[in-house]
Design a protein around this motif. Structure first.
Motif, PDB file in Angstrom:
ATOM      1  N   PHE A  28       0.822  -1.204   0.000  1.00  0.00           N
ATOM      2  CA  PHE A  28       0.000   0.000   0.000  1.00  0.00           C
ATOM      3  C   PHE A  28       0.861   1.262   0.000  1.00  0.00           C
ATOM      4  N   PHE A  29       2.049   1.178   0.600  1.00  0.00           N
ATOM      5  CA  PHE A  29       2.928   2.345   0.667  1.00  0.00           C
ATOM      6  C   PHE A  29       3.642   2.598  -0.640  1.00  0.00           C
ATOM      7  N   THR A  30       3.780   1.588  -1.479  1.00  0.00           N
ATOM      8  CA  THR A  30       4.450   1.770  -2.765  1.00  0.00           C
ATOM      9  C   THR A  30       3.454   2.024  -3.892  1.00  0.00           C
ATOM     10  N   GLY A  31       2.213   2.227  -3.551  1.00  0.00           N
ATOM     11  CA  GLY A  31       1.215   2.524  -4.570  1.00  0.00           C
ATOM     12  C   GLY A  31       0.852   1.323  -5.418  1.00  0.00           C
ATOM     13  N   GLY A  32       0.937   0.143  -4.851  1.00  0.00           N
ATOM     14  CA  GLY A  32       0.553  -1.066  -5.565  1.00  0.00           C
ATOM     15  C   GLY A  32       1.641  -1.657  -6.440  1.00  0.00           C
ATOM     16  N   ARG A  33       2.834  -1.041  -6.454  1.00  0.00           N
ATOM     17  CA  ARG A  33       3.928  -1.621  -7.229  1.00  0.00           C
ATOM     18  C   ARG A  33       4.354  -2.942  -6.589  1.00  0.00           C
ATOM     19  N   PRO A  34       4.993  -3.805  -7.347  1.00  0.00           N
ATOM     20  CA  PRO A  34       5.367  -5.121  -6.806  1.00  0.00           C
ATOM     21  C   PRO A  34       6.186  -4.997  -5.523  1.00  0.00           C
ATOM     22  N   THR A  35       5.803  -5.764  -4.549  1.00  0.00           N
ATOM     23  CA  THR A  35       6.511  -5.795  -3.272  1.00  0.00           C
ATOM     24  C   THR A  35       6.733  -7.252  -2.894  1.00  0.00           C
ATOM     25  N   SER A  36       7.914  -7.523  -2.409  1.00  0.00           N
ATOM     26  CA  SER A  36       8.245  -8.877  -1.985  1.00  0.00           C
ATOM     27  C   SER A  36       8.722  -8.851  -0.549  1.00  0.00           C
ATOM     28  N   VAL A  37       8.685 -10.010   0.065  1.00  0.00           N
ATOM     29  CA  VAL A  37       9.173 -10.168   1.422  1.00  0.00           C
ATOM     30  C   VAL A  37      10.164 -11.326   1.419  1.00  0.00           C
ATOM     31  N   VAL A  38      11.291 -11.126   2.096  1.00  0.00           N
ATOM     32  CA  VAL A  38      12.299 -12.172   2.191  1.00  0.00           C
ATOM     33  C   VAL A  38      11.967 -13.025   3.405  1.00  0.00           C
ATOM     34  N   LEU A  63      10.284 -14.319  -1.257  1.00  0.00           N
ATOM     35  CA  LEU A  63      11.600 -14.715  -1.727  1.00  0.00           C
ATOM     36  C   LEU A  63      12.299 -15.514  -0.639  1.00  0.00           C
ATOM     37  N   HIS A  64      12.813 -16.659  -1.002  1.00  0.00           N
ATOM     38  CA  HIS A  64      13.629 -17.426  -0.072  1.00  0.00           C
ATOM     39  C   HIS A  64      14.911 -16.640   0.152  1.00  0.00           C
ATOM     40  N   ARG A  65      15.459 -16.690   1.332  1.00  0.00           N
ATOM     41  CA  ARG A  65      16.621 -15.852   1.639  1.00  0.00           C
ATOM     42  C   ARG A  65      17.858 -16.205   0.828  1.00  0.00           C
ATOM     43  N   THR A  66      17.916 -17.403   0.235  1.00  0.00           N
ATOM     44  CA  THR A  66      19.037 -17.761  -0.630  1.00  0.00           C
ATOM     45  C   THR A  66      18.976 -16.908  -1.896  1.00  0.00           C
ATOM     46  N   ALA A  68      18.568 -13.851  -2.112  1.00  0.00           N
ATOM     47  CA  ALA A  68      17.532 -12.830  -1.988  1.00  0.00           C
ATOM     48  C   ALA A  68      18.058 -11.438  -2.297  1.00  0.00           C
ATOM     49  N   VAL A  69      19.316 -11.168  -2.011  1.00  0.00           N
ATOM     50  CA  VAL A  69      19.858  -9.830  -2.247  1.00  0.00           C
ATOM     51  C   VAL A  69      19.842  -9.510  -3.732  1.00  0.00           C
ATOM     52  N   LEU A  70      20.262 -10.444  -4.551  1.00  0.00           N
ATOM     53  CA  LEU A  70      20.284 -10.220  -5.997  1.00  0.00           C
ATOM     54  C   LEU A  70      18.873 -10.001  -6.541  1.00  0.00           C
ATOM     55  N   ARG A  71      17.935 -10.840  -6.138  1.00  0.00           N
ATOM     56  CA  ARG A  71      16.549 -10.689  -6.603  1.00  0.00           C
ATOM     57  C   ARG A  71      15.915  -9.417  -6.043  1.00  0.00           C
ATOM     58  N   SER A  72      16.235  -9.088  -4.806  1.00  0.00           N
ATOM     59  CA  SER A  72      15.703  -7.871  -4.195  1.00  0.00           C
ATOM     60  C   SER A  72      16.248  -6.631  -4.889  1.00  0.00           C
ATOM     61  N   TYR A  73      17.520  -6.667  -5.229  1.00  0.00           N
ATOM     62  CA  TYR A  73      18.131  -5.550  -5.949  1.00  0.00           C
ATOM     63  C   TYR A  73      17.388  -5.276  -7.246  1.00  0.00           C
ATOM     64  N   ALA A  74      17.121  -6.325  -8.025  1.00  0.00           N
ATOM     65  CA  ALA A  74      16.425  -6.155  -9.303  1.00  0.00           C
ATOM     66  C   ALA A  74      15.020  -5.598  -9.088  1.00  0.00           C
ATOM     67  N   LEU A  75      14.326  -6.076  -8.083  1.00  0.00           N
ATOM     68  CA  LEU A  75      12.975  -5.608  -7.798  1.00  0.00           C
ATOM     69  C   LEU A  75      12.965  -4.129  -7.423  1.00  0.00           C
ATOM     70  N   VAL A  76      13.865  -3.739  -6.536  1.00  0.00           N
ATOM     71  CA  VAL A  76      13.915  -2.348  -6.075  1.00  0.00           C
ATOM     72  C   VAL A  76      14.401  -1.430  -7.195  1.00  0.00           C
ATOM     73  N   ARG A  77      15.379  -1.879  -7.964  1.00  0.00           N
ATOM     74  CA  ARG A  77      15.876  -1.093  -9.095  1.00  0.00           C
ATOM     75  C   ARG A  77      14.755  -0.763 -10.069  1.00  0.00           C
ATOM     76  N   MET A  84      12.418  -6.703   4.448  1.00  0.00           N
ATOM     77  CA  MET A  84      13.414  -7.625   4.990  1.00  0.00           C
ATOM     78  C   MET A  84      13.525  -7.409   6.487  1.00  0.00           C
ATOM     79  N   VAL A  85      13.525  -8.486   7.243  1.00  0.00           N
ATOM     80  CA  VAL A  85      13.776  -8.385   8.678  1.00  0.00           C
ATOM     81  C   VAL A  85      15.282  -8.291   8.850  1.00  0.00           C
ATOM     82  N   PHE A  86      15.737  -7.216   9.484  1.00  0.00           N
ATOM     83  CA  PHE A  86      17.182  -7.004   9.563  1.00  0.00           C
ATOM     84  C   PHE A  86      17.757  -7.282  10.950  1.00  0.00           C
ATOM     85  N   ASP A  87      16.936  -7.455  11.949  1.00  0.00           N
ATOM     86  CA  ASP A  87      17.457  -7.620  13.302  1.00  0.00           C
ATOM     87  C   ASP A  87      17.653  -9.087  13.672  1.00  0.00           C
TER      88      ASP A  87
END
Length: 167
Positions: A28-38, A63-66, A68-77, A84-87
């Motif tokens: 909802f915060f991205t205006g309906g653009r694709p969003t993924s969760v790791v 996205l499985h965490r394996t 995930a950075v590469l796939r997340s990069y492409a999505l955000v780009r 992503m849970v970072f803690d």
């Protein structure tokens, strides 16, 4: 602000409050653009299938965490969002850095900060605090991305900022 920006967003979530509810709100915060969760696969397959069904109800991809950075990069780009849970503690041999958290050196992932540093996307510390009676207060704090340093230095500085903001 996120909805009007062509850039994607990195939602750095934490184990504070109801993070599942928070992940559901990210599209909802991205205006309906694709969003993924790791996601790290839970130890019980039924729980994993239930979480994937639950998270998919808002159109999120899991996205499985394996890798995930590469796939997340492409999505955000491409203008999407990634939650992503970072803690979580990660072994130092996996590229983690020790960052002070409540005065204790803690090995944590640099992934959300790294993606934000590479893409120039917004980096947001996010959590959902319970207010009672199935109500939550969504909190998002923008973490400013410094410019002019190497990606590794920027990622480490951003991870320190995330940890400090979470404290």
């Amino acid at each position: 602000e996120l909805r009007g920006s062509p850039r994607g967003a990195v939602f750095a979530c934490c184990h504070l409050g109801n993070w599942e509810f928070l992940n559901l709100c990210c599209p909802f915060f991205t205006g309906g653009r694709p969003t993924s969760v790791v996601m790290r696969p839970p130890p019980y397959p039924f729980v994993g299938r239930l979480l994937m069904w639950y998270r998919g109800r808002t159109g999120q991809r899991v996205l499985h965490r394996t890798r995930a950075v590469l796939r997340s990069y492409a999505l955000v780009r491409d203008g999407g969002g990634i939650a992503m849970v970072f803690d979580v503690s990660v072994p130092p041999q996996s590229g983690a850095e020790a960052v002070d958290f409540l005065g204790v050196p803690t090995y944590t992932t640099l992934a959300p900060a790294h993606i934000a540093a590479l893409t120039g996307a917004s980096l947001l510390l996010c959590y959902a605090l319970p207010l009672g009676k199935q109500r939550y207060r969504l909190a998002m704090e923008r973490i400013e991305v410094p410019r002019g340093e190497t990606v590794r230095e920027t990622s480490l500085a951003l991870t320190r900022k995330l940890s400090l903001a979470l404290e």
